[in-house]
Design a protein around this motif. Structure first.
Motif, PDB file in Angstrom:
ATOM      1  N   LYS A  33      30.114  66.613  57.187  1.00 36.63           N
ATOM      2  CA  LYS A  33      31.095  67.340  57.995  1.00 36.63           C
ATOM      3  C   LYS A  33      31.442  66.586  59.276  1.00 36.63           C
ATOM      4  N   ARG A  34      30.633  65.573  59.592  1.00 32.77           N
ATOM      5  CA  ARG A  34      30.831  64.905  60.893  1.00 32.77           C
ATOM      6  C   ARG A  34      30.216  63.520  60.813  1.00 32.77           C
ATOM      7  N   ALA A  35      30.830  62.590  61.541  1.00 37.92           N
ATOM      8  CA  ALA A  35      30.208  61.274  61.729  1.00 37.92           C
ATOM      9  C   ALA A  35      30.346  60.916  63.206  1.00 37.92           C
ATOM     10  N   TYR A  36      29.341  60.257  63.742  1.00 37.87           N
ATOM     11  CA  TYR A  36      29.432  59.771  65.121  1.00 37.87           C
ATOM     12  C   TYR A  36      28.724  58.436  65.193  1.00 37.87           C
ATOM     13  N   TYR A  37      29.028  57.659  66.219  1.00 38.04           N
ATOM     14  CA  TYR A  37      28.330  56.385  66.347  1.00 38.04           C
ATOM     15  C   TYR A  37      27.940  56.117  67.785  1.00 38.04           C
ATOM     16  N   ILE A  38      26.872  55.390  67.912  1.00 40.10           N
ATOM     17  CA  ILE A  38      26.255  55.090  69.205  1.00 40.10           C
ATOM     18  C   ILE A  38      26.298  53.571  69.368  1.00 40.10           C
ATOM     19  N   PHE A  39      26.854  53.120  70.468  1.00 35.50           N
ATOM     20  CA  PHE A  39      26.966  51.680  70.699  1.00 35.50           C
ATOM     21  C   PHE A  39      26.937  51.429  72.198  1.00 35.50           C
ATOM     22  N   ASN A  40      26.879  50.175  72.583  1.00 42.96           N
ATOM     23  CA  ASN A  40      26.878  49.808  74.002  1.00 42.96           C
ATOM     24  C   ASN A  40      25.693  50.456  74.731  1.00 42.96           C
ATOM     25  N   THR A  41      24.580  50.581  74.045  1.00 47.01           N
ATOM     26  CA  THR A  41      23.391  51.201  74.647  1.00 47.01           C
ATOM     27  C   THR A  41      22.796  50.238  75.671  1.00 47.01           C
ATOM     28  N   LYS A  42      22.524  50.759  76.852  1.00 51.63           N
ATOM     29  CA  LYS A  42      22.037  49.917  77.951  1.00 51.63           C
ATOM     30  C   LYS A  42      20.582  49.512  77.717  1.00 51.63           C
ATOM     31  N   ASP A  43      20.163  48.468  78.435  1.00 50.01           N
ATOM     32  CA  ASP A  43      18.796  47.942  78.300  1.00 50.01           C
ATOM     33  C   ASP A  43      17.765  49.032  78.568  1.00 50.01           C
ATOM     34  N   ASN A  44      16.709  49.002  77.801  1.00 53.56           N
ATOM     35  CA  ASN A  44      15.544  49.883  77.995  1.00 53.56           C
ATOM     36  C   ASN A  44      15.871  51.380  77.901  1.00 53.56           C
ATOM     37  N   VAL A  91      15.862  65.109  57.872  1.00 59.99           N
ATOM     38  CA  VAL A  91      16.080  66.523  57.549  1.00 59.99           C
ATOM     39  C   VAL A  91      15.801  67.408  58.762  1.00 59.99           C
ATOM     40  N   ASP A  92      15.892  68.719  58.550  1.00 57.01           N
ATOM     41  CA  ASP A  92      15.665  69.713  59.606  1.00 57.01           C
ATOM     42  C   ASP A  92      14.249  69.602  60.181  1.00 57.01           C
ATOM     43  N   MET A  93      14.111  70.089  61.372  1.00 57.56           N
ATOM     44  CA  MET A  93      12.815  70.267  62.023  1.00 57.56           C
ATOM     45  C   MET A  93      11.965  68.989  62.046  1.00 57.56           C
ATOM     46  N   VAL A  94      12.637  67.907  62.365  1.00 61.08           N
ATOM     47  CA  VAL A  94      11.941  66.631  62.574  1.00 61.08           C
ATOM     48  C   VAL A  94      12.353  66.119  63.956  1.00 61.08           C
ATOM     49  N   TRP A  95      11.372  65.937  64.797  1.00 61.67           N
ATOM     50  CA  TRP A  95      11.618  65.362  66.130  1.00 61.67           C
ATOM     51  C   TRP A  95      11.988  63.898  65.963  1.00 61.67           C
ATOM     52  N   ARG A  96      13.085  63.466  66.594  1.00 63.55           N
ATOM     53  CA  ARG A  96      13.490  62.059  66.469  1.00 63.55           C
ATOM     54  C   ARG A  96      13.717  61.427  67.833  1.00 63.55           C
ATOM     55  N   GLU A  97      13.305  60.176  67.893  1.00 64.55           N
ATOM     56  CA  GLU A  97      13.553  59.350  69.081  1.00 64.55           C
ATOM     57  C   GLU A  97      14.089  58.010  68.587  1.00 64.55           C
ATOM     58  N   MET A  98      14.984  57.426  69.381  1.00 67.52           N
ATOM     59  CA  MET A  98      15.497  56.097  69.037  1.00 67.52           C
ATOM     60  C   MET A  98      15.141  55.150  70.183  1.00 67.52           C
ATOM     61  N   HIS A  99      14.534  54.032  69.825  1.00 67.12           N
ATOM     62  CA  HIS A  99      14.038  53.059  70.807  1.00 67.12           C
ATOM     63  C   HIS A  99      14.511  51.653  70.426  1.00 67.12           C
ATOM     64  N   ASP A 100      14.304  50.718  71.355  1.00 71.96           N
ATOM     65  CA  ASP A 100      14.459  49.274  71.093  1.00 71.96           C
ATOM     66  C   ASP A 100      15.831  48.916  70.518  1.00 71.96           C
ATOM     67  N   PHE A 101      16.886  49.481  71.129  1.00 71.28           N
ATOM     68  CA  PHE A 101      18.240  49.129  70.691  1.00 71.28           C
ATOM     69  C   PHE A 101      18.523  47.666  71.033  1.00 71.28           C
ATOM     70  N   SER A 102      19.031  46.927  70.067  1.00 71.95           N
ATOM     71  CA  SER A 102      19.518  45.580  70.393  1.00 71.95           C
ATOM     72  C   SER A 102      20.879  45.725  71.074  1.00 71.95           C
ATOM     73  N   LYS A 103      21.273  44.702  71.800  1.00 66.52           N
ATOM     74  CA  LYS A 103      22.551  44.761  72.549  1.00 66.52           C
ATOM     75  C   LYS A 103      23.736  45.028  71.633  1.00 66.52           C
ATOM     76  N   ASP A 104      23.651  44.473  70.405  1.00 67.10           N
ATOM     77  CA  ASP A 104      24.779  44.589  69.476  1.00 67.10           C
ATOM     78  C   ASP A 104      24.631  45.783  68.532  1.00 67.10           C
ATOM     79  N   CYS A 105      23.714  46.687  68.859  1.00 70.63           N
ATOM     80  CA  CYS A 105      23.459  47.797  67.929  1.00 70.63           C
ATOM     81  C   CYS A 105      24.653  48.764  67.858  1.00 70.63           C
TER      82      CYS A 105
END
Ligand code: T46
Length: 133
Positions: A33-44, A91-105
């Protein structure tokens, strides 16, 4: 059972290069039903730090890489997304974290529901309470 559910996305390559197709209820086991994207994530920067009550998602790093940590309240596991042919099904009810993005991610996410802030659990202690009950 592992929390890391990776879907290998078929790469339709030819002499011109590569193409990946994502089809609802085929490549991914839900209606998109939806798509989104994450980019240009800053250092650290780390993102996420929440769970969803009712949301299925497929996350793909179409460029660069980042690391997901998933936690169901009992166990925590980590996975590196470093290929446009690797989809992480969450899936549902899963805690998520995103780390260590590369500059070009560029991280694209396909979601089973429209955006709804009420679906988020943004406090880890609340999340633990809700998975235990
Ligand atoms: C998730 C991880 C993997 C919208 O208005 N619409 C949207 O569809 C989304 C996804 C976000 N937003 C707004 C809400 C916030 O004001 O964009 C802002 C940033 O969202 P958030 O802080 O939730 O972003 P992340 O990177 O922490 O989490 C996102 C998704 O929200 C989440 O569902 O599973 O990526």
């Amino acid at each position: 059972m592992s929390l890391i559910n990776l879907i290998e996305l078929p790469v339709l390559g030819d002499a011109r290069g590569s193409l990946v197709s994502i089809e609802a209820n085929n490549t991914v086991p839900f209606d998109i039903k939806r798509a989104y994207y994450i980019f240009n994530t800053k250092d650290n920067v780390a993102r996420g730090f929440h769970a969803h009550k009712n949301l299925k998602q497929l996350a793909v790093c179409v460029s660069g890489q980042c690391r997901f940590e998933l936690d169901n309240g009992l166990q925590r596991e980590s996975v590196l997304l470093d290929s446009p042919a690797k989809g992480l099904f969450i899936v549902d009810m899963v805690w998520r974290e995103m780390h260590d993005f590369s500059k070009d991610c560029v991280l694209i996410v396909f979601a089973s529901e429209h955006y709804d802030e009420a679906d988020y659990i943004r406090d880890y202690e609340d999340f633990l309470e809700q998975v235990k009950s």
